[in-house]
Write an enzyme that holds these catalytic residues in place. Structure first.
Site, PDB file in Angstrom:
ATOM      1  N   TYR A  18      41.930  17.222  26.111  1.00 16.94           N
ATOM      2  CA  TYR A  18      42.394  18.571  26.447  1.00 16.94           C
ATOM      3  C   TYR A  18      42.726  19.345  25.173  1.00 16.94           C
ATOM      4  O   TYR A  18      42.010  20.228  24.776  1.00 16.94           O
ATOM      5  CB  TYR A  18      43.595  18.510  27.390  1.00 16.94           C
ATOM      6  N   SER A  55      39.000  23.298  31.884  1.00 16.15           N
ATOM      7  CA  SER A  55      39.786  24.457  31.478  1.00 16.15           C
ATOM      8  C   SER A  55      39.752  24.566  29.949  1.00 16.15           C
ATOM      9  O   SER A  55      38.675  24.681  29.368  1.00 16.15           O
ATOM     10  CB  SER A  55      41.214  24.338  32.020  1.00 16.15           C
ATOM     11  N   ASP A  87      38.056  31.098  41.057  1.00 18.11           N
ATOM     12  CA  ASP A  87      38.898  30.737  39.916  1.00 18.11           C
ATOM     13  C   ASP A  87      39.545  31.988  39.334  1.00 18.11           C
ATOM     14  O   ASP A  87      38.860  32.856  38.792  1.00 18.11           O
ATOM     15  CB  ASP A  87      38.062  30.024  38.856  1.00 18.11           C
ATOM     16  N   HIS A 132      40.427  27.050  40.299  1.00 20.17           N
ATOM     17  CA  HIS A 132      40.607  26.276  39.074  1.00 20.17           C
ATOM     18  C   HIS A 132      40.952  24.818  39.358  1.00 20.17           C
ATOM     19  O   HIS A 132      40.935  23.984  38.454  1.00 20.17           O
ATOM     20  CB  HIS A 132      41.706  26.918  38.226  1.00 20.17           C
TER      21      HIS A 132
END
Length: 702
Positions: free
Chosen positions: A478, A558, A640, A675
């Protein structure tokens, strides 16, 4: 060094490449170049037309991509068996930790056949018979209308909650009477990501909401997140605005009460790395002024009261945080007194429970719960089951019961009660799942990144794995927004581990694993450190004998989808397959879509000449070239509201045009999905079936 425009000019070759005999026959995509000039640099975008999601042509293009992707999955054998096993793993009973509100104890529970979790309450005692309060499964027949958040009042008599459809997270606020299970008259729109604090008497609440269409310029409905007060039974249109007038549209607010519900805190922030903190009496009139506590500091600060003492958790002059006592009359940091100084680990959360100071720490990316007395002396530490992560530490400010949840890669989510007086730990609920945790091994390995920085990584696999470099391996990352990648339990992961697969989580810079310095080392002009860390994590897995580039896959979503886009363009030879979920990919234009201006303080903006220079260097969409790319599955949801699906559409089209590989470039486009938040179990099983099918097919796992 300032680069000359000619040096960094980016020109996309127009037209589609001639199809190779063995290259997939992708759906045709029209090329219509649009040229922008930014800071003297010409940038050509061949697929700008795909940004128009109201265009019938775009809709037809999406439909063609959906058919192409479905045809790919239709050819993979064993999908029914895989789906059945995933259904067995994912559709298990779940139950969250208890959250006490005086004598009412709330928790979320989901039965195997339910799409959404249900809110229950135990009244009088933590082990009393639970009563159903609110069932989001009644919101819609297919489970795609979800409860986004909920806030009980101080005594648990009322619940304010948000509801939205299709994964959009565009919440509408409602209020429910817990005793009667009857709704009140409240119905307040614009409460996406709502922050809410009840008055002590339950007659009203402070809350944040976004403007309605027509109140601001078109497109700005995703900004101007302001603070209001709402009296129960009142007209929300008349709610007084308490904060936000004249502030930058990207600045946002949050509210919370002290643990004894005597004080109201307001937090405002423009930058993800710092905030301002204010406080006032909760019993004062709604328009009473807030007193500044920590304002204008380059730090993140939150607060609570222990009796009359104001305690702050802050990373001001302490990148891993410390607890200080502040004086309301002289709140400046020059007057702060250390109560608990900076520790080896990062102090993530401070709770006042039973007159004690309960701290949740993250040390080498694993949790600790440490208890201190009011003077800051450590008096206890809760012994956790294994190396893992804690969440939801809750308790009444005047009670001895502390509740929390714990999990790890092979330790199913479990809720606990700990009595601060007797020091007894009691397991309340463990997710029953058909695995044997003792069959799996979790290791933490360290490696040197490109610049020599030591970076840790978790590696999970079945016992007895041979480190001969031939194992299929999936690595996750991430690296952003101060968010830590901790040892989380993932139900579907066991279809991979049980086939001999290896799973790794790289704790790259940009996250919060080691405090503010780790975060700052992977944001703005240092964003490339995140990508370098992940590339070197992948190399370390190969060097240490876990896998090799032909059997190595990567996954992220993301901000992690941006990371995957960088892996596709910067290190395509290092991976056999990549899952790029709900991604940011066009970093030159990202801030023009949805709510993305909130992220400028994390990434920078192409509107800024200096920031434009480094963003263009790594922006995945602007660094696609003719190359042999790995197999790529790009995932997005039509609703989203965080990352616009335009990123996925444009990147899929460009990669399909530019790849010289026989490996597929796929776009998975979900309807009634966003999302990821609020996604029903049925859609989770469908998505994981596709994801694991893709990985197993491309890495040769049968």
């Amino acid at each position: 060094m300032t680069l000359r425009p000619a040096t960094i000019a980016f020109i996309i070759l127009l037209g589609s490449l001639p199809a190779l005999a063995d290259k997939p026959a992708y759906p045709p995509t029209r090329v219509e170049p649009v040229t922008d000039e930014l800071h003297g640099v010409k940038i050509v975008d061949p697929y700008r037309w795909l940004e128009d999601d109201k265009s019938p042509e775009v809709s037809k293009w999406i439909e063609s991509q959906v058919r192409f992707t479905a045809a790919y999955f239709g050819k993979i054998g064993g999908r029914n068996e895989l789906a059945a096993r995933l259904d067995q793993l994912v559709r298990v009973p779940t139950q969250g930790g208890l959250s006490p509100y005086q004598k009412r104890y709330f928790f979320a529970k989901r039965d195997p056949q339910q799409n959404q979790s249900v809110i229950y309450v135990r009244s009088g005692a933590y082990d009393a018979e639970p009563q159903l309060v609110l069932d989001p499964n009644t919101f819609s027949s297919d489970g795609t209308v979800a409860m986004d958040w909920y806030y009980p009042s101080h005594d648990g008599g009322l619940i304010a909650y948000g509801k939205s459809a299709g994964g959009s997270e565009n919440s509408t606020l409602y209020v429910l009477d817990v005793a009667t299970r009857k709704p009140l008259s409240e119905e307040i729109p614009g409460t996406k990501f709502c922050s809410l604090a009840w008055t002590a008497d339950g007659k009203g609440f402070y809350y944040t909401r976004y403007p309605q269409p027509g109140e601001v310029a078109p497109g700005d409905e995703n900004y101007y997140n302001h603070l209001y007060y709402h009296p129960i039974g009142g007209d929300w249109r008349k709610d007084p605005k308490l904060w936000g007038q004249g502030e930058p549209k990207e600045k946002r607010a949050g509210v919370d009460t002290s643990s004894d519900h005597r004080k109201l805190f307001m937090l405002t922030m423009l930058d993800w790395a710092k905030n301002d903190l204010y406080v006032r009496d909760l019993s004062a009139k709604p328009d009473a002024p807030f007193a500044p506590i920590a304002v204008g500091l380059n730090a993140r600060t939150s607060g609570d009261f222990l009796g009359e003492r104001l305690l702050l958790l802050t990373n001001h002059n302490a990148p891993r945080y410390r607890v200080v006592e502040a004086d309301l009359a002289r709140p400046g940091p020059e007057h702060w007194k250390d109560v608990v100084p900076q520790q080896t680990g990062v102090i993530q959360e401070m709770s006042i429970i039973g007159g004690r100071l309960v701290l949740t720490l993250l040390e080498n990316v694993c949790s600790r719960i440490v208890i201190h007395d009011g003077g800051g002396k450590q008096v206890d530490e809760i012994k956790l089951p294994t190396l893992g992560v804690v969440s939801g530490v809750r308790g009444n400010h005047d009670g001895d019961d502390l509740f929390f949840a714990f999990e790890s890669f092979a330790y199913p989510p479990t809720s606990f009660r700990y009595n601060l007086a007797t020091r007894k730990l009691e397991e309340l609920f463990r997710v029953p799942i058909d695995i044997r945790p003792e069959q799996y091994v979790t290791e933490q390995v360290w490696f040197n990144s490109k610049d020599g920085t030591r970076v840790p990584m978790f590696v999970v696999h079945k016992k007895g794995l041979k480190l001969d470099g031939s194992n299929p391996c999936l690595i996750y990352g991430y690296g952003g927004f101060n968010i830590s990648s901790t040892p989380r339990f993932r139900n579907g992961l066991f279809v991979w581990l049980d086939k001999g697969g290896v799973y790794a989580v790289a704790n790259i810079r940009g996250g919060g694993e080691f405090g503010a310095e780790w975060h700052h080392a992977g944001r703005l002009d240092k964003k490339q450190n995140c990508f370098d860390d992940f590339i070197y994590a992948a190399k370390a897995l190969c060097e240490k004998g876990y896998s090799n580039p032909r059997r190595l896959a990567a996954w992220g979503g993301s901000n992690g989808g941006l990371l995957m886009g960088a892996m596709i363009t910067q290190a395509p030879e290092q991976f056999r397959a990549i899952i790029c979920a709900v991604p940011l990919l066009d970093m030159i234009r990202y801030h023009q879509f949805s709510m993305a201006r909130f992220w400028i303080q994390e990434y920078g903006s192409s509107e800024n000449p200096e920031q434009f220079q480094y963003i263009l260097k790594y922006s995945p969409y602007h660094n696609v070239r003719e190359a042999e790319y790995p197999a790529v599955l790009i995932e997005t949801g039509e609703s989203d509201g965080r990352v616009d699906p335009v990123h996925a559409r444009k990147m899929a089209a460009l990669l399909q045009a530019k790849t010289t590989s026989t490996r597929p470039i796929l776009l998975r486009y979900e309807t009634k999905a966003g999302h990821g938040a609020g996604k029903p179990i049925s859609k989770i099983v469908e998505a994981q079936t596709d994801e694991w099918s893709f990985l197993m097919n491309e890495l040769g796992v049968r």
